[in-house]
Design a protein around this motif. Structure first.
Motif, PDB file in Angstrom:
ATOM      1  N   ARG A 203       0.827  -1.211   0.000  1.00  0.00           N
ATOM      2  CA  ARG A 203       0.000   0.000   0.000  1.00  0.00           C
ATOM      3  C   ARG A 203       0.859   1.258   0.000  1.00  0.00           C
ATOM      4  NH1 ARG A 203      -4.427  -1.950   4.418  1.00  0.00           N
ATOM      5  NH2 ARG A 203      -5.680  -3.219   2.993  1.00  0.00           N
ATOM      6  N   GLN A 204       1.919   1.255   0.785  1.00  0.00           N
ATOM      7  CA  GLN A 204       2.803   2.420   0.837  1.00  0.00           C
ATOM      8  C   GLN A 204       3.510   2.638  -0.500  1.00  0.00           C
ATOM      9  OE1 GLN A 204       5.139   1.184   4.209  1.00  0.00           O
ATOM     10  NE2 GLN A 204       3.896   2.364   5.648  1.00  0.00           N
ATOM     11  N   ALA A 205       3.997   1.559  -1.095  1.00  0.00           N
ATOM     12  CA  ALA A 205       4.690   1.673  -2.383  1.00  0.00           C
ATOM     13  C   ALA A 205       3.724   2.105  -3.479  1.00  0.00           C
ATOM     14  CB  ALA A 205       5.348   0.343  -2.744  1.00  0.00           C
ATOM     15  N   GLU A 206       2.500   1.608  -3.434  1.00  0.00           N
ATOM     16  CA  GLU A 206       1.510   2.014  -4.430  1.00  0.00           C
ATOM     17  C   GLU A 206       1.200   3.507  -4.304  1.00  0.00           C
ATOM     18  OE1 GLU A 206      -2.937   0.904  -6.074  1.00  0.00           O
ATOM     19  OE2 GLU A 206      -2.407   0.338  -4.032  1.00  0.00           O
ATOM     20  N   ALA A 207       1.090   3.995  -3.080  1.00  0.00           N
ATOM     21  CA  ALA A 207       0.812   5.419  -2.865  1.00  0.00           C
ATOM     22  C   ALA A 207       1.954   6.274  -3.407  1.00  0.00           C
ATOM     23  CB  ALA A 207       0.603   5.696  -1.380  1.00  0.00           C
ATOM     24  N   ARG A 208       3.200   5.843  -3.202  1.00  0.00           N
ATOM     25  CA  ARG A 208       4.348   6.589  -3.743  1.00  0.00           C
ATOM     26  C   ARG A 208       4.349   6.564  -5.267  1.00  0.00           C
ATOM     27  NH1 ARG A 208       6.767   4.241   0.827  1.00  0.00           N
ATOM     28  NH2 ARG A 208       7.590   2.510  -0.412  1.00  0.00           N
ATOM     29  N   TRP A 209       3.987   5.419  -5.842  1.00  0.00           N
ATOM     30  CA  TRP A 209       3.937   5.289  -7.298  1.00  0.00           C
ATOM     31  C   TRP A 209       2.856   6.205  -7.878  1.00  0.00           C
ATOM     32  CZ3 TRP A 209       1.344   0.686 -10.147  1.00  0.00           C
ATOM     33  CH2 TRP A 209       1.564   0.802 -11.514  1.00  0.00           C
TER      34      TRP A 209
ATOM     35  N   HIS B  64       7.771   2.729  -9.391  1.00  0.00           N
ATOM     36  CA  HIS B  64       7.155   1.542  -9.980  1.00  0.00           C
ATOM     37  C   HIS B  64       7.945   0.287  -9.619  1.00  0.00           C
ATOM     38  CE1 HIS B  64       6.083  -1.244 -13.362  1.00  0.00           C
ATOM     39  NE2 HIS B  64       4.898  -0.944 -12.865  1.00  0.00           N
ATOM     40  N   LYS B  65       9.265   0.369  -9.689  1.00  0.00           N
ATOM     41  CA  LYS B  65      10.094  -0.775  -9.312  1.00  0.00           C
ATOM     42  C   LYS B  65       9.911  -1.129  -7.837  1.00  0.00           C
ATOM     43  CE  LYS B  65      13.578  -0.174 -12.876  1.00  0.00           C
ATOM     44  NZ  LYS B  65      14.943   0.257 -13.199  1.00  0.00           N
ATOM     45  N   ALA B  66       9.810  -0.128  -6.978  1.00  0.00           N
ATOM     46  CA  ALA B  66       9.588  -0.379  -5.549  1.00  0.00           C
ATOM     47  C   ALA B  66       8.230  -1.055  -5.326  1.00  0.00           C
ATOM     48  CB  ALA B  66       9.669   0.922  -4.762  1.00  0.00           C
TER      49      ALA B  66
ATOM     50  N   ALA C 287       7.613  -4.729  -3.755  1.00  0.00           N
ATOM     51  CA  ALA C 287       6.710  -4.929  -2.618  1.00  0.00           C
ATOM     52  C   ALA C 287       5.684  -6.024  -2.929  1.00  0.00           C
ATOM     53  CB  ALA C 287       6.009  -3.624  -2.253  1.00  0.00           C
ATOM     54  N   CYS C 288       5.199  -6.055  -4.163  1.00  0.00           N
ATOM     55  CA  CYS C 288       4.243  -7.103  -4.557  1.00  0.00           C
ATOM     56  C   CYS C 288       4.900  -8.480  -4.517  1.00  0.00           C
ATOM     57  CB  CYS C 288       3.680  -6.824  -5.954  1.00  0.00           C
ATOM     58  SG  CYS C 288       2.539  -5.436  -6.013  1.00  0.00           S
ATOM     59  N   ILE C 289       6.143  -8.571  -4.975  1.00  0.00           N
ATOM     60  CA  ILE C 289       6.867  -9.839  -4.924  1.00  0.00           C
ATOM     61  C   ILE C 289       7.097 -10.248  -3.468  1.00  0.00           C
ATOM     62  CG2 ILE C 289       9.098 -10.928  -5.423  1.00  0.00           C
ATOM     63  CD1 ILE C 289       9.063  -9.225  -8.058  1.00  0.00           C
ATOM     64  N   GLY C 290       7.421  -9.274  -2.630  1.00  0.00           N
ATOM     65  CA  GLY C 290       7.582  -9.556  -1.202  1.00  0.00           C
ATOM     66  C   GLY C 290       6.292 -10.041  -0.571  1.00  0.00           C
ATOM     67  N   LEU C 291       5.171  -9.445  -0.973  1.00  0.00           N
ATOM     68  CA  LEU C 291       3.872  -9.879  -0.458  1.00  0.00           C
ATOM     69  C   LEU C 291       3.591 -11.316  -0.861  1.00  0.00           C
ATOM     70  CD1 LEU C 291       1.171  -9.356   0.958  1.00  0.00           C
ATOM     71  CD2 LEU C 291       0.319  -8.450  -1.220  1.00  0.00           C
ATOM     72  N   HIS C 292       3.955 -11.684  -2.067  1.00  0.00           N
ATOM     73  CA  HIS C 292       3.760 -13.070  -2.501  1.00  0.00           C
ATOM     74  C   HIS C 292       4.497 -14.024  -1.572  1.00  0.00           C
ATOM     75  CE1 HIS C 292       4.916 -16.729  -4.694  1.00  0.00           C
ATOM     76  NE2 HIS C 292       3.676 -16.657  -5.156  1.00  0.00           N
ATOM     77  N   GLY C 293       5.743 -13.708  -1.271  1.00  0.00           N
ATOM     78  CA  GLY C 293       6.509 -14.554  -0.368  1.00  0.00           C
ATOM     79  C   GLY C 293       5.908 -14.589   1.027  1.00  0.00           C
ATOM     80  N   TYR C 294       5.411 -13.451   1.467  1.00  0.00           N
ATOM     81  CA  TYR C 294       4.798 -13.351   2.789  1.00  0.00           C
ATOM     82  C   TYR C 294       3.553 -14.233   2.866  1.00  0.00           C
ATOM     83  CZ  TYR C 294       3.140 -11.007   7.022  1.00  0.00           C
ATOM     84  OH  TYR C 294       2.725 -10.725   8.286  1.00  0.00           O
ATOM     85  N   VAL C 295       2.708 -14.152   1.837  1.00  0.00           N
ATOM     86  CA  VAL C 295       1.482 -14.947   1.808  1.00  0.00           C
ATOM     87  C   VAL C 295       1.820 -16.432   1.673  1.00  0.00           C
ATOM     88  CG1 VAL C 295      -0.622 -15.434   0.488  1.00  0.00           C
ATOM     89  CG2 VAL C 295       0.024 -13.074   0.972  1.00  0.00           C
ATOM     90  N   GLN C 296       2.805 -16.752   0.835  1.00  0.00           N
ATOM     91  CA  GLN C 296       3.202 -18.156   0.695  1.00  0.00           C
ATOM     92  C   GLN C 296       3.664 -18.717   2.027  1.00  0.00           C
ATOM     93  OE1 GLN C 296       2.931 -20.178  -2.160  1.00  0.00           O
ATOM     94  NE2 GLN C 296       3.246 -21.698  -0.571  1.00  0.00           N
ATOM     95  N   GLY C 297       4.424 -17.932   2.783  1.00  0.00           N
ATOM     96  CA  GLY C 297       4.861 -18.376   4.110  1.00  0.00           C
ATOM     97  C   GLY C 297       3.690 -18.581   5.053  1.00  0.00           C
ATOM     98  N   ALA C 298       2.701 -17.675   5.003  1.00  0.00           N
ATOM     99  CA  ALA C 298       1.518 -17.812   5.860  1.00  0.00           C
ATOM    100  C   ALA C 298       0.729 -19.063   5.498  1.00  0.00           C
ATOM    101  CB  ALA C 298       0.642 -16.572   5.748  1.00  0.00           C
ATOM    102  N   VAL C 299       0.619 -19.359   4.220  1.00  0.00           N
ATOM    103  CA  VAL C 299      -0.080 -20.575   3.774  1.00  0.00           C
ATOM    104  C   VAL C 299       0.676 -21.811   4.251  1.00  0.00           C
ATOM    105  CG1 VAL C 299      -0.695 -21.945   1.734  1.00  0.00           C
ATOM    106  CG2 VAL C 299      -1.221 -19.500   1.800  1.00  0.00           C
ATOM    107  N   ASN C 300       1.992 -21.789   4.105  1.00  0.00           N
ATOM    108  CA  ASN C 300       2.781 -22.933   4.565  1.00  0.00           C
ATOM    109  C   ASN C 300       2.572 -23.189   6.049  1.00  0.00           C
ATOM    110  OD1 ASN C 300       3.838 -23.388   2.031  1.00  0.00           O
ATOM    111  ND2 ASN C 300       5.770 -22.347   2.422  1.00  0.00           N
ATOM    112  N   VAL C 301       2.618 -22.152   6.869  1.00  0.00           N
ATOM    113  CA  VAL C 301       2.431 -22.303   8.317  1.00  0.00           C
ATOM    114  C   VAL C 301       1.019 -22.803   8.620  1.00  0.00           C
ATOM    115  CG1 VAL C 301       2.283 -21.022  10.494  1.00  0.00           C
ATOM    116  CG2 VAL C 301       4.219 -20.651   8.956  1.00  0.00           C
TER     117      VAL C 301
END
Length: 81
Positions: free
Chosen positions: A17-23, A51-53, A57-71
């Motif tokens: 959300r923060q990165a999207e607001a900056r973009w 845009h790169k940031a 952030a979106c790629i980081g969110l994917h990893g975050y969600v994947q970790g939550a699903v794994n747990v």
């Protein structure tokens, strides 16, 4: 059925959300800064960096969600299916 805590997902969404607001702000700045003959390079550079940031952030969110699903499914956060 496994459950994921919504507050955990909200925490992971914050950087996106923060990165999207900056973009969006960088895009608005670029659109507003279009004086005739003005050097637009800094505005385009800022937009590109924002845009790169956002993508990072979106790629980081994917990893975050994947970790939550794994747990939630009983694995370590970094363990693939």
């Amino acid at each position: 059925m496994s459950m994921i805590d919504i507050d955990d997902l909200k925490h992971g969404l914050l950087p996106v959300r923060q990165a999207e607001a900056r973009w969006r702000q960088a895009n608005a700045d670029r659109q507003a800064g279009g004086e005739a003959g003005a050097d637009m390079t800094p505005l385009f550079d800022a937009l590109d960096q924002a845009h790169k940031a956002y993508l990072d952030a979106c790629i980081g969110l994917h990893g975050y969600v994947q970790g939550a699903v794994n747990v939630a499914e009983g694995r370590r956060a970094d363990q693939d299916e």
